[in-house]
Motif scaffolding. Structure first.
Motif, PDB file in Angstrom:
ATOM      1  N   ASN A 163      -1.472  -1.646   0.878  1.00 24.22           N
ATOM      2  CA  ASN A 163      -2.889  -1.425   0.608  1.00 24.22           C
ATOM      3  C   ASN A 163      -3.188   0.064   0.757  1.00 24.22           C
ATOM      4  OD1 ASN A 163      -3.560  -4.151   0.159  1.00 24.22           O
ATOM      5  ND2 ASN A 163      -3.657  -4.517   2.373  1.00 24.22           N
ATOM      6  N   ARG A 164      -4.365   0.452   0.298  1.00 20.71           N
ATOM      7  CA  ARG A 164      -4.750   1.871   0.401  1.00 20.71           C
ATOM      8  C   ARG A 164      -4.918   2.321   1.840  1.00 20.71           C
ATOM      9  NH1 ARG A 164      -8.863   2.232  -4.717  1.00 20.71           N
ATOM     10  NH2 ARG A 164      -7.199   2.049  -6.244  1.00 20.71           N
ATOM     11  N   ASP A 165      -5.260   1.380   2.706  1.00 21.02           N
ATOM     12  CA  ASP A 165      -5.445   1.751   4.117  1.00 21.02           C
ATOM     13  C   ASP A 165      -4.121   1.741   4.896  1.00 21.02           C
ATOM     14  OD1 ASP A 165      -4.933  -0.934   4.278  1.00 21.02           O
ATOM     15  OD2 ASP A 165      -6.792  -1.466   5.324  1.00 21.02           O
ATOM     16  N   GLY A 166      -2.998   1.493   4.209  1.00 23.31           N
ATOM     17  CA  GLY A 166      -1.687   1.534   4.853  1.00 23.31           C
ATOM     18  C   GLY A 166      -1.185   0.187   5.326  1.00 23.31           C
TER      19      GLY A 166
END
Length: 161
Positions: A55-58
């Protein structure tokens, strides 16, 4: 890439399961092996759909068909443990390895036998040489101590003129 509908997901899962069954039965396309790449190609999905995503948040989320990849690998492992070789190339590789091992064993045995025969040959030649020398010695000894004259061949005298 946009999101897929639930209907499309079910169709893709059915296609993956059908391809999985074919591959695990040993119905492999020419030049391919029983792996996730072939499964993806046969089912018409990308191989990356079988792996987790970032995901974009890692954080990591499972791939859309990761559970099917795990099922495929689990079933493949069970088949291997049961002694079933799904991939004919792997079976051929195993047969060739077994044949190579037998041939290597046979070669080692023949090499040992050859070395033994060479040793025997050398011993036989040494004995023959020793016997020849003994015969020569006895002939010389007999000729020196004997009063008997050695006759030569009279083949030349008896020839017709």
């Amino acid at each position: 890439m946009g999101r897929i509908t639930e209907e499309t997901r079910k169709q893709k899962e059915e296609a993956i399961r059908a391809a999985m069954d074919r591959l695990l039965r040993g119905e492999l396309p020419p030049g391919r092996q029983c792996d996730l790449s072939t499964l993806a190609a046969e089912a018409g999905v990308t191989r990356t759909a079988f792996y987790p995503k970032n995901n974009r948040d890692g954080t990591i989320r499972p791939g859309p068909y990761q559970h099917l990849a795990e099922e495929f690998e689990r079933r493949l492992k069970l088949l291997h443990e049961a002694g079933t070789v799904v991939d004919p190339r792997l079976a051929q590789i195993q047969r060739l390895k077994d044949k190579t091992a037998k041939l290597e064993t046979r070669l080692e045995e023949q090499s040992a036998e050859l070395a033994e025969l060479k040793e025997f040959k050398q011993l036989a030649l040494s004995r023959i040489a020793a016997q020849h020398l003994e015969i020569e010695r006895l002939r010389t000894e007999r000729a020196a101590s004997s009063k008997v004259a050695v006759l030569t061949s009279s083949a030349r005298r008896n020839r017709p003129v």
